[in-house]
Design a protein around this motif. Structure first.
Motif, PDB file in Angstrom:
ATOM      1  N   LYS A 135       8.929  -5.109 -10.921  1.00  0.00           N
ATOM      2  CA  LYS A 135       8.886  -5.813  -9.640  1.00  0.00           C
ATOM      3  C   LYS A 135      10.194  -5.650  -8.888  1.00  0.00           C
ATOM      4  N   LYS A 136      11.306  -5.688  -9.624  1.00  0.00           N
ATOM      5  CA  LYS A 136      12.609  -5.516  -8.991  1.00  0.00           C
ATOM      6  C   LYS A 136      12.723  -4.115  -8.394  1.00  0.00           C
TER       7      LYS A 136
ATOM      8  N   LYS B  26      10.728  -4.013  -5.227  1.00  0.00           N
ATOM      9  CA  LYS B  26      11.431  -4.758  -4.181  1.00  0.00           C
ATOM     10  C   LYS B  26      12.578  -3.934  -3.608  1.00  0.00           C
ATOM     11  N   GLU B  27      13.367  -3.296  -4.495  1.00  0.00           N
ATOM     12  CA  GLU B  27      14.470  -2.459  -4.026  1.00  0.00           C
ATOM     13  C   GLU B  27      13.951  -1.276  -3.204  1.00  0.00           C
TER      14      GLU B  27
ATOM     15  N   GLU C 203      13.047  -2.459   0.271  1.00  0.00           N
ATOM     16  CA  GLU C 203      14.257  -2.654   1.075  1.00  0.00           C
ATOM     17  C   GLU C 203      14.820  -1.314   1.550  1.00  0.00           C
TER      18      GLU C 203
END
Length: 140
Positions: A2-3, A6-7, A10
């Motif tokens: 998930k991280k 998300k990155e 972005e």
């Protein structure tokens, strides 16, 4: 995971990535225009004026393999045209960006150094706030 997603979101949502994508697409389309200019206008003019055949090939030792120097010359001409146009575009963009900017002058100093204790004091001070020494104008 998930991280990571998300990155990645972005990264993709930043304006630089979108600008780069638009630049690559426009560059590809512009490259086709320059290739067409070279193949359909410049090469025939060179053939007429110089008498050389730009679309020429040289056969290697009767083997059926060819060195296509015409395609190479066309690629070199394409590169030079693209480099010239990109150079001109960068100069125009840099000039346009510099027109909007005002040259900032460095700020005038508001403090001076005490000659006795080397502490920082206001410019108009007559006595040092650190060592209480009298500051004469001729001591600076």
């Amino acid at each position: 995971m998930k991280k990571f997603i998300k990155e990645f979101k972005e990264f993709i949502s930043k304006g630089n990535v979108m600008d780069l994508a638009v630049g690559v697409i426009i560059g590809g389309a512009f490259s086709a225009i320059v290739t067409s200019l070279t193949d359909n206008i410049i090469n025939p003019l060179i053939n007429c004026v110089g008498g050389a055949e730009i679309q020429g090939k040289i056969e290697l030792f009767g083997t059926g393999n060819f060195i296509d120097y015409g395609a190479f010359l066309s690629a070199v001409i394409n590169f030079l045209i693209m480099a010239l146009i990109i150079f001109c575009m960068v100069k125009v963009v840099n000039k346009a960006m510099s027109i909007g900017r005002k040259e900032e002058k460095p700020a005038e100093p508001t403090t001076k150094i005490c000659p006795f204790c080397k502490g920082e004091i206001p410019l108009d001070a007559v006595k040092c706030c650190h060592c209480t020494s009298d500051i004469c104008e001729d001591e600076e």
